[in-house]
Design a protein around this motif. Structure first.
Motif, PDB file in Angstrom:
ATOM      1  N   TYR A 213       8.080 -42.475  71.681  1.00  0.00           N
ATOM      2  CA  TYR A 213       6.734 -42.406  72.266  1.00  0.00           C
ATOM      3  C   TYR A 213       5.772 -41.586  71.407  1.00  0.00           C
ATOM      4  CZ  TYR A 213       7.931 -45.088  76.347  1.00  0.00           C
ATOM      5  OH  TYR A 213       8.283 -46.117  77.163  1.00  0.00           O
ATOM      6  N   ASN A 214       6.316 -40.639  70.626  1.00  0.00           N
ATOM      7  CA  ASN A 214       5.446 -39.853  69.767  1.00  0.00           C
ATOM      8  C   ASN A 214       5.163 -40.532  68.442  1.00  0.00           C
ATOM      9  OD1 ASN A 214       4.786 -37.447  71.266  1.00  0.00           O
ATOM     10  ND2 ASN A 214       6.959 -36.940  71.178  1.00  0.00           N
ATOM     11  N   PHE A 216       5.600 -44.157  67.632  1.00  0.00           N
ATOM     12  CA  PHE A 216       5.344 -45.593  67.488  1.00  0.00           C
ATOM     13  C   PHE A 216       3.915 -45.829  66.981  1.00  0.00           C
ATOM     14  CE2 PHE A 216       2.411 -47.057  70.749  1.00  0.00           C
ATOM     15  CZ  PHE A 216       2.402 -46.020  71.660  1.00  0.00           C
ATOM     16  N   ARG A 252       8.202 -53.118  73.107  1.00  0.00           N
ATOM     17  CA  ARG A 252       8.030 -54.537  73.407  1.00  0.00           C
ATOM     18  C   ARG A 252       7.227 -54.721  74.696  1.00  0.00           C
ATOM     19  NH1 ARG A 252      10.337 -58.245  76.484  1.00  0.00           N
ATOM     20  NH2 ARG A 252      10.769 -60.316  75.679  1.00  0.00           N
ATOM     21  N   GLU A 253       7.453 -53.832  75.682  1.00  0.00           N
ATOM     22  CA  GLU A 253       6.842 -54.041  76.995  1.00  0.00           C
ATOM     23  C   GLU A 253       5.406 -53.543  77.097  1.00  0.00           C
ATOM     24  OE1 GLU A 253       9.683 -52.059  79.431  1.00  0.00           O
ATOM     25  OE2 GLU A 253       8.711 -50.124  79.316  1.00  0.00           O
ATOM     26  N   MET A 254       4.852 -53.073  75.977  1.00  0.00           N
ATOM     27  CA  MET A 254       3.440 -52.696  76.010  1.00  0.00           C
ATOM     28  C   MET A 254       2.605 -53.977  76.068  1.00  0.00           C
ATOM     29  SD  MET A 254       3.650 -49.628  73.190  1.00  0.00           S
ATOM     30  CE  MET A 254       4.826 -48.283  73.456  1.00  0.00           C
ATOM     31  N   GLU A 255       1.624 -53.982  76.946  1.00  0.00           N
ATOM     32  CA  GLU A 255       0.940 -55.217  77.310  1.00  0.00           C
ATOM     33  C   GLU A 255       0.383 -56.031  76.144  1.00  0.00           C
ATOM     34  OE1 GLU A 255      -2.742 -55.570  77.632  1.00  0.00           O
ATOM     35  OE2 GLU A 255      -2.398 -57.663  78.149  1.00  0.00           O
ATOM     36  N   PRO A 256      -0.345 -55.418  75.205  1.00  0.00           N
ATOM     37  CA  PRO A 256      -0.935 -56.261  74.150  1.00  0.00           C
ATOM     38  C   PRO A 256       0.060 -56.687  73.064  1.00  0.00           C
ATOM     39  CG  PRO A 256      -1.628 -53.966  73.898  1.00  0.00           C
ATOM     40  CD  PRO A 256      -0.798 -54.018  75.134  1.00  0.00           C
ATOM     41  N   LYS A 278       7.441 -61.731  72.040  1.00  0.00           N
ATOM     42  CA  LYS A 278       7.151 -62.002  73.450  1.00  0.00           C
ATOM     43  C   LYS A 278       6.461 -63.341  73.628  1.00  0.00           C
ATOM     44  CE  LYS A 278       5.048 -58.561  75.691  1.00  0.00           C
ATOM     45  NZ  LYS A 278       4.269 -57.301  75.706  1.00  0.00           N
TER      46      LYS A 278
ATOM     47  N   GLN B 199       6.876 -56.835  81.575  1.00  0.00           N
ATOM     48  CA  GLN B 199       6.707 -56.488  80.161  1.00  0.00           C
ATOM     49  C   GLN B 199       5.264 -56.350  79.764  1.00  0.00           C
ATOM     50  OE1 GLN B 199       9.076 -59.664  78.621  1.00  0.00           O
ATOM     51  NE2 GLN B 199      10.764 -58.869  79.842  1.00  0.00           N
ATOM     52  N   SER B 200       4.462 -55.923  80.695  1.00  0.00           N
ATOM     53  CA  SER B 200       3.041 -55.835  80.395  1.00  0.00           C
ATOM     54  C   SER B 200       2.473 -54.514  80.882  1.00  0.00           C
ATOM     55  CB  SER B 200       2.288 -56.995  81.049  1.00  0.00           C
ATOM     56  OG  SER B 200       2.707 -58.217  80.502  1.00  0.00           O
ATOM     57  N   TYR B 201       3.032 -53.410  80.347  1.00  0.00           N
ATOM     58  CA  TYR B 201       2.489 -52.117  80.731  1.00  0.00           C
ATOM     59  C   TYR B 201       1.229 -51.839  79.932  1.00  0.00           C
ATOM     60  CZ  TYR B 201       6.636 -51.130  83.429  1.00  0.00           C
ATOM     61  OH  TYR B 201       7.619 -51.170  84.364  1.00  0.00           O
ATOM     62  N   LEU B 203      -1.626 -49.851  77.947  1.00  0.00           N
ATOM     63  CA  LEU B 203      -1.448 -48.723  77.027  1.00  0.00           C
ATOM     64  C   LEU B 203      -1.704 -47.394  77.716  1.00  0.00           C
ATOM     65  CD1 LEU B 203      -2.924 -50.202  73.715  1.00  0.00           C
ATOM     66  CD2 LEU B 203      -0.523 -49.909  74.369  1.00  0.00           C
ATOM     67  N   VAL B 206       1.515 -46.280  78.877  1.00  0.00           N
ATOM     68  CA  VAL B 206       2.324 -45.838  77.739  1.00  0.00           C
ATOM     69  C   VAL B 206       1.959 -44.396  77.370  1.00  0.00           C
ATOM     70  CG1 VAL B 206       2.853 -46.275  75.311  1.00  0.00           C
ATOM     71  CG2 VAL B 206       2.591 -48.205  76.910  1.00  0.00           C
ATOM     72  N   LEU B 209       3.567 -42.120  79.750  1.00  0.00           N
ATOM     73  CA  LEU B 209       4.991 -41.979  79.443  1.00  0.00           C
ATOM     74  C   LEU B 209       5.221 -40.994  78.306  1.00  0.00           C
ATOM     75  CD1 LEU B 209       6.535 -45.528  79.788  1.00  0.00           C
ATOM     76  CD2 LEU B 209       7.425 -43.400  80.734  1.00  0.00           C
ATOM     77  N   LYS B 210       4.350 -41.052  77.306  1.00  0.00           N
ATOM     78  CA  LYS B 210       4.448 -40.086  76.209  1.00  0.00           C
ATOM     79  C   LYS B 210       4.346 -38.671  76.768  1.00  0.00           C
ATOM     80  CE  LYS B 210       2.044 -38.535  72.058  1.00  0.00           C
ATOM     81  NZ  LYS B 210       1.030 -38.814  71.039  1.00  0.00           N
TER      82      LYS B 210
END
Lengths: 328, 328
Positions: A213-214, A216, A252-256, A278, B199-201, B203, B206, B209-210
């Motif tokens: 998370y730090n 990516f 991968r699961e980040m929306e964009p 995806k 699979q569409s979180y 940002l 995200v 989560l960080k």
């Protein structure tokens, strides 16, 4: 049960006369590999066969509950077997050093669901449309009429569940759900399996996640996400490579994001990449193939020599090109 | 298909003569609620009925793909219906303000899988052993012989999948997997559904989560994990409180953790706590009750006045005491 392919009969005819078996899997074994090996080993034992399981790497902690009696061991020389069976291993290279120790055998069987499988054995059952090797082992056991006991059901459910991302990957077929239902019916312990496999992460993995998370990075309108795993990241986290399995899903699961990529340092000038797509219009098998790797359209990998930053640039450029070509 | 309960026939007989329908769900609707409502609405429309769907709250972003034509609206007064059908709503209180606007109806039907359902309608089909209401709607459609089109399959798959935690909760039954297989066979778009739902979180989430991975704390031999969500954390992440849903699972799934706790700043001197227990011997409902809150033994919450650090100390001390008393 629907008609089964003739190769199943030939495999069962091949197994029948033999007594000693070695079931082998691929390096860095995952749930489908361990689950398939263990299910087949338990079934053959029930049929009175002598069975050992060999893997180059140890069983990941979260999968150890599948092997309470320690059937899984490391390969060693000086053994001969009547029959060697590889499960979920797309090539001989994928089994690692085991390849050196299985020369003494009468029959070599290869059961796998990877389209890239190199058909390296005497009997090859490659079913590229199936989402897991576990489903093939289930069909083999059904055709053989070997009992699917609760421990075998645990192994096969783990295999099927993990290789479909808990029944979410688009490769999951109607039959996959029916197999899962049959396995729960036959005693697969859903609570235990899901607790061990999906809800028990060691703190070392948590520290790797903090790193992810730090560290990516996003590029190309946030359609590409990637991170590096260097050897020092594992050392700092007190983690081993098995703790890294599935980390890619977090980007991968980040929306964009359309394509996710992990770059892992194997040697100072050797990088292992894992790719996930995806979008069905972006085939990461083609991207991996450009670097001598392979896999599936939605999940693939490769090993690439060269300086890390140069590798990263080449890989990210190839992903950009694939996304642009797909005209999303 | 196995024999079906008589209540299904009575519901279908009740529906048959009527023309105008209102399908209602519960406040803060989830995938099972929206999926069940939409599937039933689409099926009734295909049968030539007039249908509206009412929910007190808007459809969550990740579920909007199920309602491309905007069937879901907010309740308003001055309407009368032949028939009102509630799905997935355990009590009249759970439907929120809708209850005030559905007095003008000839028949009220209640289809739900919560054991706590108060049987508030004229016809009540409560199947507490089923893991989702979506599975009940599937059975209703099958018995009625109404076509399960791909859009209906999408809605029902979403319902079944989300209310079983993607087929992982121990309540998932063999039949659930078979229903999922049938729905994929009938055209449920697995790729689209899982992409949208799982699979569409955004940002913003995200970034939260960080924050979680950087700020969480462990204590008491790593058996207690907690983190704070301050208002400034949401602001920095560009997130709202709906983005925080499920963050607690990330500390819950750490292997040594027994109790996970999130402390959320509501006001400078008002904190909302959420608690999760992974061990049946540690009842977090009892812990929450000490602070005027409540819930279930495995999941509970409370609102606590006082200075944040003092609240944190009191809560962590109460968790420690509960773990020590359980003698794990």
């Amino acid at each position: 049960m629907k008609e089964h392919p003739k190769i199943i009969d030939r495999i069962l005819e091949g197994i029948q006369p033999h007594q000693s078996f070695c079931i082998i899997g691929h390096v860095r074994p995952d749930g489908d590999c361990i689950g398939s090996q263990m299910a087949l080993a338990l079934a053959l034992r029930s049929e009175g066969k002598q069975v050992v399981c060999w893997n180059d790497d140890t069983v990941p902690r979260k999968l150890r509950f599948l092997d309470p009696d320690g059937l899984m061991t490391r390969p060693h020389s000086g053994h001969s077997f009547d029959c060697v069976i590889a499960t979920d291993a797309a090539s001989l290279e994928r089994v690692g050093t085991i390849a050196k120790h299985i020369g003494q055998r009468k029959l070599f069987i290869n059961i796998d669901h990877h389209a890239s499988n190199t058909r390296y054995a005497d009997l090859n059952w490659i079913a590229a449309r199936e989402p897991s090797t576990g489903e093939l082992i289930y069909r083999l056991l059904r055709v053989a009429k070997w009992p699917i006991t609760p421990p075998i059901a645990d192994c096969l459910f783990t295999a099927v569940s993990t290789d479909t991302g808990s029944f979410q990957y688009p490769t999951t077929r109607p039959g996959t759900y029916h197999v899962a239902g049959e396995l729960v019916q036959r005693g697969a312990n859903l609570e235990r399996i899901c607790d061990e496999v999906y809800q028990s992460y060691p703190l070392a993995r948590v520290r790797l996640l903090k790193h992810v998370y730090n560290q990516f990075r996003l590029t190309h309108d946030n359609q590409i996400a990637w991170f590096w795993l260097k050897k020092r990241d594992f050392t700092r986290a007190g983690a081993d490579t098995s703790d890294a399995e599935g980390l890619i899903d977090h980007i991968r699961e980040m929306e964009p994001v359309v394509v996710a990529c992990v770059l892992e340092e194997l040697e100072p000038e050797l990088t292992r990449i894992s790719l996930r797509s995806k979008d069905s219009r972006v085939n990461v098998n083609h991207i991996a193939a450009q670097f001598g790797g392979g896999g599936h359209s939605a999940a693939s990998g490769a090993r690439i020599a060269g300086r890390p930053l140069a590798v990263q640039r080449r890989v990210v450029a190839a992903i950009k090109k694939a996304i642009d070509a797909a005209k999303l």
